[in-house]
Design a protein around this motif. Structure first.
Motif, PDB file in Angstrom:
ATOM      1  N   TYR A 438       0.841  -1.421  -0.139  1.00  0.00           N
ATOM      2  CA  TYR A 438      -0.084   0.120  -0.037  1.00  0.00           C
ATOM      3  C   TYR A 438       1.005   1.177   0.131  1.00  0.00           C
ATOM      4  N   SER A 439       1.929   1.216   0.606  1.00  0.00           N
ATOM      5  CA  SER A 439       2.918   2.224   0.660  1.00  0.00           C
ATOM      6  C   SER A 439       3.352   2.587  -0.341  1.00  0.00           C
ATOM      7  N   LEU A 440       4.044   1.608  -1.197  1.00  0.00           N
ATOM      8  CA  LEU A 440       4.469   1.837  -2.463  1.00  0.00           C
ATOM      9  C   LEU A 440       3.361   2.082  -3.778  1.00  0.00           C
ATOM     10  N   LEU A 441       2.169   1.626  -3.323  1.00  0.00           N
ATOM     11  CA  LEU A 441       1.275   2.039  -4.282  1.00  0.00           C
ATOM     12  C   LEU A 441       0.949   3.868  -4.057  1.00  0.00           C
ATOM     13  N   ALA A 442       0.903   3.952  -3.093  1.00  0.00           N
ATOM     14  CA  ALA A 442       0.864   5.586  -2.616  1.00  0.00           C
ATOM     15  C   ALA A 442       1.931   6.305  -3.327  1.00  0.00           C
ATOM     16  N   ILE A 443       3.375   5.854  -3.271  1.00  0.00           N
ATOM     17  CA  ILE A 443       4.012   6.581  -3.994  1.00  0.00           C
ATOM     18  C   ILE A 443       4.011   6.640  -5.505  1.00  0.00           C
ATOM     19  N   CYS A 444       3.609   5.392  -6.089  1.00  0.00           N
ATOM     20  CA  CYS A 444       3.229   5.530  -7.412  1.00  0.00           C
ATOM     21  C   CYS A 444       2.168   6.324  -7.990  1.00  0.00           C
ATOM     22  N   SER A 465      -7.786   5.662   3.094  1.00  0.00           N
ATOM     23  CA  SER A 465      -7.600   5.627   4.555  1.00  0.00           C
ATOM     24  C   SER A 465      -6.610   5.374   5.364  1.00  0.00           C
ATOM     25  N   LYS A 466      -5.273   4.572   4.613  1.00  0.00           N
ATOM     26  CA  LYS A 466      -4.003   4.644   5.088  1.00  0.00           C
ATOM     27  C   LYS A 466      -3.053   5.616   4.741  1.00  0.00           C
ATOM     28  N   HIS A 467      -3.014   6.413   3.584  1.00  0.00           N
ATOM     29  CA  HIS A 467      -1.971   7.393   3.265  1.00  0.00           C
ATOM     30  C   HIS A 467      -2.587   8.537   2.946  1.00  0.00           C
ATOM     31  N   SER A 468      -3.783   8.818   3.235  1.00  0.00           N
ATOM     32  CA  SER A 468      -3.886  10.217   2.304  1.00  0.00           C
ATOM     33  C   SER A 468      -3.175  11.479   2.882  1.00  0.00           C
ATOM     34  N   SER A 469      -2.928  11.406   4.239  1.00  0.00           N
ATOM     35  CA  SER A 469      -2.359  12.591   4.683  1.00  0.00           C
ATOM     36  C   SER A 469      -0.955  12.517   4.120  1.00  0.00           C
ATOM     37  N   GLN A 470      -0.215  11.330   3.968  1.00  0.00           N
ATOM     38  CA  GLN A 470       1.024  11.441   3.162  1.00  0.00           C
ATOM     39  C   GLN A 470       1.085  11.814   1.830  1.00  0.00           C
ATOM     40  N   GLU A 484       9.463   8.629   4.590  1.00  0.00           N
ATOM     41  CA  GLU A 484       8.689   7.754   5.384  1.00  0.00           C
ATOM     42  C   GLU A 484       7.886   6.716   4.633  1.00  0.00           C
ATOM     43  N   LEU A 485       7.378   6.987   3.635  1.00  0.00           N
ATOM     44  CA  LEU A 485       6.881   5.694   2.694  1.00  0.00           C
ATOM     45  C   LEU A 485       7.619   4.880   2.238  1.00  0.00           C
TER      46      LEU A 485
END
Lengths: 636, 201
Positions: A438-444, A465-470, A484-485
């Protein structure tokens, strides 16, 4: 013939010694006032175990383990034990399996001191004593012994008869149960071989154990140790030698008869092999001079080849070349070498991402069908690892939208599938991997495009829900959120550089800090994100206005615009390599999204095109209608 | 080149391939697979590590910023901080950030004599040119001269070769052919329609 009898005798002696100890423990419960002897016996038991382990170590370092040799060592071991146990007075033991008469026939020397045995008692009364002893609560050691005895017997039979369903059950259910037993209670290899010896001898069946059986057992044993404890150098060495032997024998089977192993097991062997390699490189990194002087010396002299990257890489490549993938179509023919070879190709992908050779890993990944059912999808953990690593490679080579595609597909697959056949530590590992993805997906997502249409809604929800703030922080240009991610989700790198072993005083290796590299790599992209957001708002905009919005001078704006465009050249580089003749829509969409915002600079203005995603409602309806009617037909 | 690549497919980790691979790069040929393989071999056999070759590989990879980074990841940690590689890293950074004026300043005053500008400059120019082509529709002549670090004569030559329209001050690039055409595509296959209708009773 004589030797055989001797073997049998000595086997029985060992059995009897074990049973002796058991009886003594039971006698403890009978309030025998023999405290001194009991404690002595406990000490003997401990010594016995230690001796067995020491001898096991010595034996494991010999690489030829023919069965005859095993038996010879057996004899030596038994003799040593007999010498050590001259304090033990109970040499005659009730072995409930053998009848009294046959025992006497085989061991004429046995009728010496046996205080337990009163000659005036009738056989019936003696049998009653036996039964009483058996009904007493058994110690943990006994339970463990019994479990393992059953396990090895079934394994032996399963391997001999190529009984795949049984092996599946054995591995998926039994091993899970066995893994709950404490590691100190696991029998060593000699005991395992002896179990089979005894059982098959009693049933008067041929006793030939498959040569791989002890190696497979040891592999399970070391896997268990690595999961529960922090292993010392000794265990690394032993485990490595075990793997080498196992793979060597798979490559050139002595009996020319190959065995079938369950698919899960084969994948776990490869997975564990790579995991131990990684953990060894971390271990050597933590060695400090002069605190760990001995270990460093051993590593540079005796153990130069242990977990040597060159050997590990070569071994994986060899394995993948000996297997015949065509045979995998036929489920009857899941031979161990084919399975190990197939999984070692996936293993090569994993190991290359950890080393840093993303290009090669992606090349190997082309051999697999990553979005449809393929052979590896039978093992969930394998799919997870594969997609995680392939997605990471795409991330590191700036192909963000491809990364999104991979992560989304595996995460949605995972949410649909239940897994029951996992050991405890494996379940934790999978959940951790899901978080990492999920974190990597957020970066992509941030650097690629948030307009990708093929992500299922549930994944998007979880992501938000997990990474919107980042994500919002990164879009504002904050580097720390990105780090961080990334630092949570990057796979552990393996440094294969050998240089430190050639230097005498072990200078601490300069690890190339992957996080630093990533930061430097992504910095220009990060800075251009703000500009991208500005561009999205306009259709025609003056460069001067952009400069005002982002507080940068015009020259910098132009540079950033060029940077955004440079991605197109990068993508074209990869597109040419793919050489796919079929231009399906998805690929085109990905290419377009990867190229980012389409714009052109004309004199001092920037003209921007919009990417509109046309929702193909008609096609969607037709697809669902045909699915539903298929369902109906199937029900009828 | 093909032969060595084929040999690599069979067994990648033999140290005997190192001399062959080195020769490829000494001839100024470049291939990303060979480059990554050689760099890995250097990591596994550090006694054979040749920093000149590493330098050569990285300088040949410079025009492709993505591949430069891939190769750089695989350079062993001891050499990464070596002085001769620092210039290359700087050049790459300027290319990545598209700071072309600074880049040409550096290239024209190279402190390092190992990098041969005759080979490198044309490649960098090609890269920048292709980048400008997709970014601009019309560009000032002064700007393009700055970006490519060329004088008037060379610029006129370029205009002639590529048939660009040119004004007194600006050059007009031809419109990009990759402009997406508006397709009205409702995405329905004829075959699918027939199956749906056939199943309806």
């Amino acid at each position: 013939m004589n030797q055989e009898n001797q073997n049998q005798n000595q086997n029985q002696n060992q059995n009897q010694n074990q049973n002796q100890n058991q009886n003594q423990n039971q006698n403890q419960n009978q309030k025998n006032p023999r405290n001194s002897r009991n404690s002595r016996n406990q000490r003997n038991q401990r010594n016995q175990n230690q001796n067995q382990r020491n001898q096991n170590q010595n034996q494991n370092q010999n690489q030829n383990q023919n069965q005859n040799q095993n038996q010879n060592q057996f004899q030596n071991q038994n003799q040593n034990q007999n010498q050590n146990q001259n304090q033990n007075q109970f040499q005659n033991v009730r072995n409930p399996r053998n009848s009294r008469n046959s025992r006497n026939r085989r061991n004429p020397n046995q009728n010496q001191r046996n205080p337990n045995r009163s000659p005036n008692k009738s056989p019936n009364q003696r049998n009653q004593n036996q039964n009483q002893n058996q009904n007493k609560p058994k110690t943990q050691k006994e339970i463990a012994q019994k479990e393992f005895r059953n396990f090895t017997f079934e394994l032996h039979n399963g391997l001999r008869n190529n009984d795949i369903p049984k092996l599946n059950d054995l591995y998926n259910i039994k091993v899970v149960e066995l893994s709950k037993i404490q590691v100190s209670l696991w029998p060593n290899t000699q005991e395992i071989l002896q179990f089979i010896h005894n059982i098959s001898q009693n049933k008067k069946q041929p006793q030939e154990t498959h040569e791989l059986l002890p190696l497979l057992y040891q592999e399970l044993y070391y896997r268990y140790i690595f999961s529960k404890e922090k292993p010392s150098l000794e265990y690394y060495v032993k485990s490595y030698l075990n793997y080498e032997e196992l793979f060597e024998k798979v490559k050139q089977p002595q009996n020319k008869r190959s065995i079938n192993l369950p698919i899960n097991w084969c994948w776990d062997i490869i997975d564990e092999f790579i995991y131990q390699f990684q953990s060894f490189s971390i271990f050597t990194n933590q060695l400090k001079y002069p605190r760990d002087k001995n270990e460093i010396n051993e590593l540079t002299t005796k153990y130069k080849d242990i977990w040597n990257p060159r050997n590990v890489l070569k071994r994986l490549q060899n394995l993948s070349q000996i297997s015949k993938f065509d045979e995998l179509q036929n489920p009857e023919k899941f031979k161990i070498e084919n399975l190990l070879g197939y999984f070692s190709m996936i293993g090569q992908i994993l190991i290359n991402t950890q080393i840093g050779d993303y290009n090669l890993a992606l090349q190997y990944a082309k051999n697999f069908n990553l979005f449809e059912r393929d052979f590896y999808t039978r093992v969930l953990r394998c799919s997870m690892s594969l997609h995680y690593n392939v997605g990471f490679c795409y991330l590191m080579t700036n192909q963000f939208v491809n990364g999104i595609k991979h992560f989304a597909s595996i995460l949605s697959y995972f949410s649909r599938v239940k897994q029951n056949d996992l050991l405890e530590f494996q379940q934790e590992a999978i959940m951790k991997k899901v978080d990492q993805m999920y974190s990597l997906l957020a970066i992509c997502w941030v650097f690629g495009s948030d307009k990708f249409s093929k992500i299922p809604d549930i994944i998007l929800e979880n992501l938000e829900s997990k990474h919107s703030s980042q994500i919002t922080r990164i879009k504002n240009g904050e580097e720390e959120a990105l780090i961080e991610l990334f630092s949570l989700s990057t796979p552990k790198t393996i440094n294969i550089s050998q240089a430190q072993f050639l230097k005498e005083n072990m200078i601490k290796r300069k690890l190339s800090n992957q996080i630093e590299l990533f930061k430097n790599k992504m910095r220009p992209h990060l800075e251009a994100l703000k500009l991208k957001r500005n561009l999205e708002m306009y259709q025609n905009v003056e460069i001067s206005k952009l400069a005002k919005n982002t507080n940068k001078n015009e020259k910098k704006i132009i540079e950033e615009l060029l940077l955004l465009k440079s991605r197109i050249l990068e993508i074209n580089l990869y597109k040419n390599k793919n050489e796919k003749n079929e231009k399906n829509e998805e690929e085109e969409e990905i290419n377009k999204l990867d190229q980012g915002i389409q714009f052109l600079i004309e004199k001092q203005t920037v003209k921007i095109e919009e990417i509109k995603n046309q929702k193909k409602i008609g096609a969607y309806f037709i697809y669902q209608i045909s699915n539903l009617s298929d369902l109906k037909l199937n029900q009828i | 080149m093909q032969e060595i690549l084929e040999k690599l497919e069979i067994s990648r980790y033999e140290p005997e391939f190192i001399p062959e691979l080195e020769k490829v790069f000494m001839d100024n040929l470049y291939n990303i697979d060979a480059a990554t393989c050689l760099l890995k071999l250097y990591q596994l056999n550090p006694e054979k590590e040749n920093i000149e070759i590493v330098h050569k590989i990285l300088s040949l990879a410079l025009p492709n910023t993505a591949e430069f980074w891939l190769c750089f990841m695989l350079v062993s940690a001891e050499i990464k901080t070596h002085q001769s590689l620092q210039v290359l890293i700087q050049i790459n950074r300027l290319l990545e950030h598209c700071q072309f004026t600074d880049l040409w300043e550096l290239m024209n005053n190279l402190p390092d004599t190992k990098i041969s500008p005759e080979i490198l400059n044309p490649k960098i120019r090609d890269y920048i040119k292709s980048l400008l082509l997709i970014t601009y529709q019309s560009i000032n002549k002064s700007d393009i001269k700055q970006f490519l670090s060329i004088n008037d004569d060379e610029l006129n030559k370029l205009i002639e070769e590529n048939n660009w329209g040119s004004d007194q001050e600006t050059i007009i690039f031809p419109k990009p052919t990759t402009k997406p055409q508006v397709k009205i595509d409702i995405g329905i296959d004829i075959s699918r329609i027939s199956t749906v209708f056939s199943k309806m009773d």
